[in-house]
Design a protein around this motif. Structure first.
Motif, mmCIF file in Angstrom:
data_model
loop_
_atom_site.group_PDB
_atom_site.id
_atom_site.type_symbol
_atom_site.label_atom_id
_atom_site.label_comp_id
_atom_site.label_asym_id
_atom_site.label_seq_id
_atom_site.Cartn_x
_atom_site.Cartn_y
_atom_site.Cartn_z
ATOM 1 N N MET A 73 33.278 53.241 89.207
ATOM 2 C CA MET A 73 33.304 54.569 88.634
ATOM 3 C C MET A 73 34.601 55.237 89.071
ATOM 4 O O MET A 73 35.043 55.111 90.206
ATOM 5 N N TYR A 74 35.208 55.946 88.168
ATOM 6 C CA TYR A 74 36.464 56.625 88.424
ATOM 7 C C TYR A 74 36.176 58.092 88.721
ATOM 8 O O TYR A 74 35.517 58.773 87.950
ATOM 9 N N THR A 75 36.632 58.595 89.866
ATOM 10 C CA THR A 75 36.349 59.961 90.291
ATOM 11 C C THR A 75 37.658 60.703 90.532
ATOM 12 O O THR A 75 38.579 60.160 91.159
ATOM 13 N N THR A 76 37.738 61.935 90.047
ATOM 14 C CA THR A 76 38.891 62.791 90.313
ATOM 15 C C THR A 76 38.412 64.081 90.949
ATOM 16 O O THR A 76 37.266 64.479 90.803
ATOM 17 N N ILE A 77 39.316 64.727 91.650
ATOM 18 C CA ILE A 77 39.027 66.021 92.263
ATOM 19 C C ILE A 77 40.082 67.003 91.774
ATOM 20 O O ILE A 77 41.281 66.758 91.905
ATOM 21 N N ASN A 78 39.636 68.142 91.190
ATOM 22 C CA ASN A 78 40.608 69.126 90.726
ATOM 23 C C ASN A 78 41.008 70.053 91.873
ATOM 24 O O ASN A 78 40.557 69.898 93.005
ATOM 25 N N GLU A 79 41.858 71.025 91.591
ATOM 26 C CA GLU A 79 42.384 71.893 92.652
ATOM 27 C C GLU A 79 41.320 72.768 93.306
ATOM 28 O O GLU A 79 41.510 73.270 94.413
ATOM 29 N N TYR A 134 33.831 59.613 85.962
ATOM 30 C CA TYR A 134 34.006 58.987 84.657
ATOM 31 C C TYR A 134 33.421 57.588 84.697
ATOM 32 O O TYR A 134 33.635 56.844 85.655
ATOM 33 N N ALA A 135 32.708 57.231 83.670
ATOM 34 C CA ALA A 135 32.108 55.895 83.592
ATOM 35 C C ALA A 135 33.182 54.851 83.314
ATOM 36 O O ALA A 135 34.225 55.143 82.714
ATOM 37 N N ASN A 136 32.914 53.619 83.745
ATOM 38 C CA ASN A 136 33.812 52.511 83.433
ATOM 39 C C ASN A 136 33.680 52.178 81.956
ATOM 40 O O ASN A 136 32.576 52.100 81.422
ATOM 41 N N GLU A 137 34.801 51.959 81.302
ATOM 42 C CA GLU A 137 34.770 51.594 79.890
ATOM 43 C C GLU A 137 34.502 50.097 79.766
ATOM 44 O O GLU A 137 35.125 49.295 80.467
ATOM 45 N N PRO A 138 33.596 49.712 78.868
ATOM 46 C CA PRO A 138 33.303 48.281 78.713
ATOM 47 C C PRO A 138 34.453 47.554 78.007
ATOM 48 O O PRO A 138 35.284 48.166 77.336
ATOM 49 N N GLN A 139 34.474 46.241 78.185
ATOM 50 C CA GLN A 139 35.461 45.430 77.494
ATOM 51 C C GLN A 139 35.214 45.502 75.987
ATOM 52 O O GLN A 139 34.077 45.447 75.535
ATOM 53 N N ILE A 140 36.272 45.595 75.225
ATOM 54 C CA ILE A 140 36.167 45.643 73.765
ATOM 55 C C ILE A 140 36.244 44.214 73.224
ATOM 56 O O ILE A 140 37.082 43.412 73.649
ATOM 57 N N TYR A 141 35.345 43.904 72.289
ATOM 58 C CA TYR A 141 35.384 42.599 71.638
ATOM 59 C C TYR A 141 35.054 42.778 70.169
ATOM 60 O O TYR A 141 34.405 43.743 69.783
ATOM 61 N N TYR A 142 35.536 41.893 69.354
ATOM 62 C CA TYR A 142 35.302 41.951 67.926
ATOM 63 C C TYR A 142 34.077 41.112 67.567
ATOM 64 O O TYR A 142 33.859 40.041 68.142
ATOM 65 N N ALA A 143 33.298 41.607 66.626
ATOM 66 C CA ALA A 143 32.110 40.886 66.194
ATOM 67 C C ALA A 143 32.515 39.681 65.346
ATOM 68 O O ALA A 143 33.511 39.714 64.621
ATOM 69 N N ASP A 144 31.735 38.630 65.449
ATOM 70 C CA ASP A 144 31.956 37.440 64.631
ATOM 71 C C ASP A 144 31.173 37.568 63.340
ATOM 72 O O ASP A 144 30.095 38.159 63.307
ATOM 73 N N TYR A 145 31.727 37.017 62.265
ATOM 74 C CA TYR A 145 31.024 37.014 60.986
ATOM 75 C C TYR A 145 29.798 36.118 61.127
ATOM 76 O O TYR A 145 29.872 35.041 61.719
ATOM 77 N N PRO A 146 28.636 36.554 60.601
ATOM 78 C CA PRO A 146 27.419 35.750 60.778
ATOM 79 C C PRO A 146 27.513 34.402 60.055
ATOM 80 O O PRO A 146 28.069 34.301 58.958
ATOM 81 N N SER A 147 26.920 33.399 60.684
ATOM 82 C CA SER A 147 26.912 32.061 60.089
ATOM 83 C C SER A 147 25.945 32.036 58.904
ATOM 84 O O SER A 147 25.195 32.981 58.666
ATOM 85 N N ASN A 148 25.948 30.924 58.177
ATOM 86 C CA ASN A 148 25.048 30.792 57.029
ATOM 87 C C ASN A 148 23.584 30.861 57.457
ATOM 88 O O ASN A 148 22.753 31.446 56.764
#
Length: 56
Positions: free
Chosen positions: A1-7, A14-28
């Motif tokens: 988790m990413y944490t910041t402190i303001n003045e 902030y939550a961790n962003e998941p890895q992005i992946y592309y969907a595969d076209y469905p098989s027959n």
């Protein structure tokens, strides 16, 4: 988790962003499975509508 402190000393987490992946076209085989599921769902909805019309 990413944490910041303001003045003012307020923490922002902030939550961790998941890895992005592309969907595969469905098989027959998957496409046939989806078509079968769509057919069953259509029959179920049609039957429910007919029963509702018959009861009312």
């Amino acid at each position: 988790m990413y944490t910041t402190i303001n003045e003012d000393g307020i923490l922002n987490n902030y939550a961790n962003e998941p890895q992005i992946y592309y969907a595969d076209y469905p098989s027959n085989e998957e496409q046939r499975s989806y078509s079968f599921q769509a057919g069953v769902a259509t029959l179920l909805v049609t039957a429910l509508v007919l029963v509702a019309c018959g009861v009312s």
